[in-house]
Design an enzyme around this catalytic site. Structure first.
Site, PDB file in Angstrom:
ATOM      1  CE  LYS A   1      -4.040   1.966   2.552  1.00  0.00           C
ATOM      2  NZ  LYS A   1      -4.991   1.659   3.618  1.00  0.00           N
TER       3      LYS A   1
ATOM      4  CB  SER B   1      -8.380   3.719   2.854  1.00  0.00           C
ATOM      5  OG  SER B   1      -7.298   3.210   3.793  1.00  0.00           O
TER       6      SER B   1
ATOM      7  CB  SER C   1      -8.353   0.520   5.606  1.00  0.00           C
ATOM      8  OG  SER C   1      -9.179   1.816   6.184  1.00  0.00           O
TER       9      SER C   1
END
Length: 548
Positions: free
Chosen positions: A127, A202, A226
């Protein structure tokens, strides 16, 4: 329309009782033999109840050690799939230029009969809010566009030490603020199951990349769900570990008391192997735990060696508040079918009430916004962030932040600053902290009477693009299933459990399994047995099904 069997898959049980083990690689610099011990009990030819739940990490390791395949061949296959699907999915913000050269190094090690790290040849996405020294790390924000850290995050460093190949940086909502990945400052990621749907957020890019088989596994971050919500939306496994289990050094801070680095995989075994590699104390993170990291994979059994009641005696609590009003009927039926599945595996299942459950959502958003307003003050164009020409310092600050931050980030900073201001601190922040304590006590008491708790990972399947973007309250409400876990700092695992009747191929539904602090091993055991005994359910999106 999907058949009832496809929506609510039934278990297929097999007998036996043989376990496999994984030696540690975290605390010593390398644990080269770690996965080999597992793969000998997890053969490629094993017949699986759920074909998509086999361990890709172990399959890669076995093929390298047997010299059936080369690391460059494996890497090239994944890169080819990434290039063919990326125009539709848009999972990645940055692709590493070193993938093939690192794969060649692994092949040379094999030729010299050198020991391989347990993740050798495994392509992992990271990420974009987790620092990498050889690629930009932007946190999904224009304010950090082209920012290149001078170090690897501890989790990334440990992956590299285990031989992993970091394939690229995945898309995300800006600084982790969002539930759809539509708040990225660069692009919108699509759900591999349906390009008109969001992948969740996210960590939507990390989840979509694993679902589309663009990489073997990936790292995400979880502040209020997330990792778990995108895992549910994309039909992959997502693990949110206990707060402190994994070092946060190198993770861009959103809400420091809630943030954790988590794992995505196409199977529970892959998520367990990944977490075991990155977990452990780190002197660079004072909040990381000094607890011994168990051998998570030692609890996992191959399907043919399971007895008829492999989870006999396990106490499972179904959180009744998660199956009430506002929850999609398809979600409710799938979770009820999952509870029945667990009963057939030997569990004692009962409904439990958690009166504080609904209080967690507003408390979470107050606390997270307050912490973010403080953490994001460093992005001012002087310490961090792209600078904008200005005649005065205050003008420079204002211009930098106005041009660099997106609307969602600005709104949460304003909310947090307001809640922390004089005259409002007691009414908002202090009260939210009191609710957090209440949630922690309630979950701890409930987990004293139950070994694990289960709930949906989200109240609905993946949203349509744009459906929630202009309605922030509706988007925030989608986090109601996950935020309590972060407030309490405990672990939770999401595994796919069925499909909703949406679209031509349906949309995946995720089961959230919640455990006590530092009890990830139990969650992996339950989740592994659950996925290995599913029947007539394949969690591979049609986009790539023919290639897998």
């Amino acid at each position: 329309m999907l058949s009832a069997a496809a929506q609510n898959p039934r278990p297929l049980l097999q007998r036996g009782g043989r376990k496999f083990n994984l030696q540690k690689c975290r605390r010593s610099r390398h644990f080269y033999h770690s996965v080999q011990a597992v793969s000998s009990f997890y053969p490629q030819s094993e017949t699986l109840s759920s074909p998509s739940s086999s361990s890709e990490i172990l399959t890669i390791r076995k093929s390298l050690l047997s010299r059936e395949r080369k690391a460059v061949e494996i890497a090239q296959n994944y890169l080819n799939r990434l290039r063919s699907t990326e125009p539709q999915i848009r999972s990645f913000l940055h692709i590493s230029q070193n993938v093939m050269s690192e794969a060649e190094q692994i092949d040379r090690k094999i030729e010299r009969n050198e020991e391989l790290g347990p993740l050798a040849g495994v392509l992992i996405g990271v990420k974009d809010n987790i620092c990498t020294v050889d690629m930009p790390s932007t946190g999904g924000s224009r304010i950090l566009e082209n920012y290149r850290p001078t170090f690897d995050a501890t989790a990334v460093r440990k992956l590299r030490e285990c031989g992993a190949i970091i394939v690229g940086k995945t898309n995300m909502d800006e600084f982790g603020m969002g539930s759809t990945t539509e708040n990225s400052g660069f692009q919108v990621t699509a759900n591999p199951w349906n390009a008109e749907r969001v992948p969740g957020g996210s960590s939507g890019g990390s989840a979509a990349a694993v679902s589309a088989r663009q990489c073997v596994a990936s790292l995400g971050s979880d502040t209020g769900g997330s990792v778990r919500q995108p895992a549910a939306f994309c039909g992959v496994v997502g693990m949110k570990p206990t707060y402190g289990r994994v070092s946060r050094y190198g993770l861009m801070a959103y809400a420091s008391s809630l943030d954790v680095i988590g794992c995505f995989g196409s199977s529970v075994a892959d998520a367990a192997i990944l977490l075991e590699a990155i977990a452990g104390h780190d002197r660079f993170d004072a909040t990381s735990s000094k607890r011994e990291v168990p051998e998570f994979t030692s609890q996992l059994e191959a399907a043919e060696f399971l007895d008829s009641k492999p989870l006999k005696g396990l106490r499972v609590g179904v959180i009744s508040e998660t199956l009430g009003d506002g929850v999609d009927s398809g979600i409710v039926s799938s979770i009820q079918a999952a509870a029945s599945h667990l009963e057939e595996l030997g569990c004692t299942v009962k409904e439990v009430n958690m009166p504080s459950f609904s209080l967690g959502l507003p408390a979470y958003y107050i606390l997270a916004s307050c912490e973010s307003s403080s953490n994001l003050s460093r992005y001012d164009g002087i310490r961090y962030g792209n600078q904008i020409a200005a005649e005065e310092l205050t003008s420079l600050y204002g211009a930098c932040r106005a041009n660099g931050f997106g609307s969602e980030v600005k709104m949460r900073i304003l909310m947090g600053t307001y809640a922390l201001s004089a005259g409002y601190y007691d009414a908002y922040y202090k009260r939210a902290q009191q609710v957090r304590t209440l949630v922690q006590k309630n979950l701890k008491a409930t987990l004293t009477e139950n070994d694990v708790l289960i709930s949906p990972a989200a109240p609905s399947p993946a949203y349509r693009m744009g459906e929630k973007k202009n309605d922030p309250l509706a988007m925030y409400a989608g986090d109601i299933m996950t935020v309590n876990v972060n407030l309490a700092g405990i672990p939770a695992l999401v595994v796919p459990c069925g499909f909703s009747e949406v679209g031509p191929s349906g949309l995946p539904i995720g089961l959230q399994i919640i455990g006590a602090a530092f009890d990830e091993a139990k969650l992996f055991k339950v989740g592994h047995i659950f996925e290995r005994t599913l029947q007539r359910c394949r969690f591979v999106p049609p986009l790539v099904d023919k290639d897998v």
